[in-house]
Design an enzyme around this catalytic site. Structure first.
Site, PDB file in Angstrom:
ATOM      1  N   LYS A  72      -2.672  -3.327   8.037  1.00  0.00           N
ATOM      2  CA  LYS A  72      -3.760  -3.070   7.092  1.00  0.00           C
ATOM      3  C   LYS A  72      -4.438  -4.347   6.621  1.00  0.00           C
ATOM      4  CE  LYS A  72      -2.351   1.474   5.580  1.00  0.00           C
ATOM      5  NZ  LYS A  72      -1.929   2.335   4.483  1.00  0.00           N
ATOM      6  N   TYR A  91      17.522  -2.293 -19.721  1.00  0.00           N
ATOM      7  CA  TYR A  91      16.508  -1.850 -20.681  1.00  0.00           C
ATOM      8  C   TYR A  91      17.198  -1.523 -22.010  1.00  0.00           C
ATOM      9  CZ  TYR A  91      14.594  -0.661 -16.027  1.00  0.00           C
ATOM     10  OH  TYR A  91      14.240  -0.651 -14.703  1.00  0.00           O
ATOM     11  N   THR A 143       0.805  -1.228   0.000  1.00  0.00           N
ATOM     12  CA  THR A 143       0.000   0.000   0.000  1.00  0.00           C
ATOM     13  C   THR A 143       0.839   1.280   0.000  1.00  0.00           C
ATOM     14  OG1 THR A 143      -0.152  -0.102   2.409  1.00  0.00           O
ATOM     15  CG2 THR A 143      -1.936  -1.137   1.171  1.00  0.00           C
ATOM     16  N   GLU A 185      29.571  -5.011 -13.892  1.00  0.00           N
ATOM     17  CA  GLU A 185      30.203  -3.724 -13.630  1.00  0.00           C
ATOM     18  C   GLU A 185      31.389  -3.933 -12.695  1.00  0.00           C
ATOM     19  OE1 GLU A 185      26.608  -1.831 -12.258  1.00  0.00           O
ATOM     20  OE2 GLU A 185      27.076  -2.181 -10.175  1.00  0.00           O
ATOM     21  N   HIS A 216      26.047   2.554  -7.520  1.00  0.00           N
ATOM     22  CA  HIS A 216      25.690   1.305  -6.849  1.00  0.00           C
ATOM     23  C   HIS A 216      26.637   1.068  -5.677  1.00  0.00           C
ATOM     24  CE1 HIS A 216      23.691  -0.464 -10.699  1.00  0.00           C
ATOM     25  NE2 HIS A 216      22.832   0.198  -9.962  1.00  0.00           N
TER      26      HIS A 216
END
Lengths: 291, 396
Positions: free
Chosen positions: A43, A159, A17, A209, A248
């Site tokens: 909740k 991506y 939520t 990396e 990172h």
């Protein structure tokens, strides 16, 4: 087939939520992912995005038969959320949260391993099997279905790679962002192993990396396994100075073995097709498959 | 987060780790007063004047000196205070010394010879846990020891679920060849060191040297302490130890805007979304014949305000000859980012360097037309290859 997630994955959202949880859960649902509910302590019993909200993972899993959990819990509580998911017996836990204290991750990763669950991340974009399930924060439209696997430490660079693969006339079986933190649940080698066993993956793009020894470990494993499928590799951070953290938490050159140069050399020696420019990833894969 | 030696030592003492005692001084007068106090506390007749900067190799650069009299304390302190200390880790410009630690001399001769060891606690990424690394070859560059005498480097892994155990501490003391009182002291030194490491949420402890004194005490003579940035919220008192004078001013300013910026020494500035893509963009700049002036991850929201902040930060660097923006728009639409860039350019006015903008992803084509129709001197690109060519052209 693909790996890790598919159309029969049933997903619970931890931190359902909150603003991140809400936004990305709706994106996942819109993509067609089978989200079955979520957890926000306090909740339980309410509804959110038309789905049930639970107070804890144990009751959520019992009620929904979920087999995947995705975590959007803030960093101070995310380690605990990972452990709660493992305790509830969730076989696959994907943690998106960035900024989890290392000491929390050391404990959480050890517990996940002991319980026999698999953790992806943290500090990662998640996993996508195009057309079947998006368990993450990646833009779904970039990933067209096909037979190339992607394993990457980075989000937007994944991506970018996916986009190039698609523009080269290929598609993606599954893409996994394993995360850019120093302590993560699934290593490059483990992801590579899954792709090598997947009959619906013909080739793999491996994006690493600076920092750590994961890419070298994966490359040596691949060589010892006899290079069953073609792999294109790219390492980000060839121009990064030693000792400086590049965004990172895990992207830092600590010695002479975890520079981009060293990793690229080891990967080449082990039979991976290494590209120096990030612009050449897709093209290189297409060329390799053509033979 | 890095902290100074004197701060690291004060944290260690809080956990019962014995340290070389000292007091901080910012002027030569303060140094003399500190030396007097240290003499009263410890009985030392000699003092070590130690420059407090965040860099290793301070001794090699002349930042650590032995003073054998009060006059020498005064002279050496005034020499070291204010100097630009150049060490193998600072780069050619060096670092300004704002304060010195006046420490007791712990090498005085006695019943047995002194011995120096190396000890650190850090993350073993491959094992996903913390490890204590130690060696009987103390006081030296540990990477050199690792190269020449790998057999002299020992490790004790800390099990995440059971923690560091007493038998491990005894093994450390045995491997370091200690006996009697020194052995016992080393065992508690190690146990307290690991407690301190966990208590302060450290990411690195490096104690080089750990000293066995001539009267068989075990002391931390130096303390390099890094705190896990992600855990700073849990140790607010330690996060106050941050010394902004040790940071690059532009990086500090960027951090205040929540921009992830690292200054480099090249000529092409860049602004990218995502750390991996940002590093890849830096690499591409190099392959195009330039060299990256910075790392800058602008994050998920490239609003006009954020872009303007990022551009201003990049332009503070006089070496910047061109700026490359590389955004892969996923959930953020490229046309929105394009509008943000256009607005930021109009706010700043004269950019003074060519701007290349590569937007790829949702609505990339619309974004390119927006940029081209803006009338601003922006070179728009869609593919990475195209952007690389544009960078090469801008530098030619």
């Amino acid at each position: 087939m693909s790996i890790l997630v598919n159309s029969s994955s049933r997903i619970l959202v931890q931190g359902f939520t909150g603003s991140e949880g809400t936004f990305h859960a709706s994106q996942m649902i819109e993509y067609g992912t089978c989200v079955v509910g979520g957890v926000t302590p306090g909740k339980g019993g309410t509804e959110h995005l038309g789905l049930p909200v639970f107070d804890d993972m144990l009751s959520a899993v019992k009620a929904t038969s979920a087999n995947v959990s995705i975590i959007f819990v803030p960093p101070a509580f995310a380690g605990d959320a990972i452990m709660e998911a493992a305790d509830a017996g969730v076989p696959l836990i994907v943690c998106i949260t960035e900024g989890i204290p290392t000491s929390d991750m050391v404990r959480a990763a050890a517990m996940v391993q002991r319980r026999g669950s698999r953790l992806i991340g943290p500090n990662c974009p998640g996993i996508i099997t195009p057309g079947q399930a998006k368990v993450g924060i990646m833009p779904g439209f970039v990933f067209k279905s096909g037979r190339i696997g992607i394993v990457s430490k980075s989000g937007t660079l994944t991506y970018e790679a996916a986009d190039q693969v698609v523009k080269a006339g290929l598609g993606i079986s599954t893409a996994i962002g394993i995360g850019g933190d120093p302590v993560i649940g699934t290593s490059t080698r483990q992801a590579l192993e899954l792709f090598m066993q997947d009959p619906e993956t013909d080739g793999v793009i491996m994006i690493g990396e600076i920092g750590g020894g994961m890419e070298a470990e994966a490359a040596r494993w691949l060589r010892d396994a006899g290079n069953p499928k073609p792999v294109v590799g790219f390492i980000a951070g060839q121009t990064a100075p030693p000792g400086r953290r590049m965004g990172h938490a895990g992207a830092i050159v600590g010695g002479k073995d975890d520079t981009a140069e060293a990793k690229m050399r080891i990967m080449s020696e082990c039979g991976i097709h290494v590209v120096a420019s990030p612009a050449d990833i897709g093209k290189a894969m297409a060329d390799l498959l053509r033979g | 987060m890095n902290i100074h030696e004197y701060q690291g030592k004060s944290l260690l003492s809080q956990y019962g780790v014995a340290v070389q005692r000292g007091l901080l001084a910012e002027t030569a007068e303060e140094a003399v007063r500190a030396a007097t106090q240290i003499q009263e506390q410890t009985g030392t007749g000699w003092w070590v004047v130690k420059a407090q900067v965040h860099a290793g190799g301070r001794g090699k650069g002349g930042g650590i000196k032995l003073a054998k009299s009060m006059d020498q304390v005064r002279d050496l302190s005034s020499q070291i205070l204010g100097m630009q200390l150049v060490t193998p880790q600072t780069g050619a410009a060096g670092k300004t010394v704002h304060s010195v630690l006046i420490a007791e001399d712990v090498y005085a001769p006695g019943p047995s010879p002194t011995q120096e060891f190396y000890m650190s606690v850090l993350l073993d990424r491959a094992k996903g846990g913390f490890v204590m690394v130690y060696s009987p070859e103390g006081g030296m560059d540990i990477e050199e020891v690792a190269e020449k005498h790998p057999e002299k480097i020992y490790r004790e892994w800390i099990d995440p679920t059971i923690g560091f155990q007493a038998y491990q501490a005894r093994r450390v003391a045995l491997n370091l060849g200690l006996k009697g009182q020194a052995f016992k002291e080393m065992v508690s030194f190690c146990q307290n060191l690991v407690k301190a490491f966990e208590g302060v949420e450290a990411s690195l402890f490096e104690i080089n040297p750990v000293l066995k004194t001539s009267d068989d005490r075990i002391l931390a003579v130096d303390a390099k302490v890094n705190i896990d940035d992600n855990a700073l919220m849990r140790v607010p008192a330690i996060s106050k130890m941050h010394d902004p004078r040790e940071e690059d001013p532009t990086e500090l300013k960027a951090a205040s805007f929540n921009l992830n910026y690292v200054k480099l020494d090249g000529n092409v500035g860049c602004m990218v979304n995502g750390a991996g893509l940002a590093m890849a963009t830096m690499d591409m700049i190099q392959l195009s014949g330039g060299s990256p002036a910075n790392f800058l991850d602008v994050g998920g929201t490239a609003s006009a305000e954020r872009v303007a902040q990022a551009f201003n930060i990049i332009l503070e660097d006089p070496n910047v000859k061109a700026i490359l923006v590389n955004i892969f728009g996923g959930i953020v639409r490229c046309d929105r980012v394009a509008n943000g860039i256009i607005e930021a350019c109009r706010t700043i006015g004269d950019l003074r360097v060519p701007l290349i903008v590569r937007l790829q992803g949702t609505n990339a084509v619309e974004a390119k037309s927006l940029l081209e129709a803006s009338g601003l001197p922006i070179r728009a690109a869609v593919t990475l290859e195209d952007a690389a060519t544009a960078v090469a052209a801008a530098l030619a």
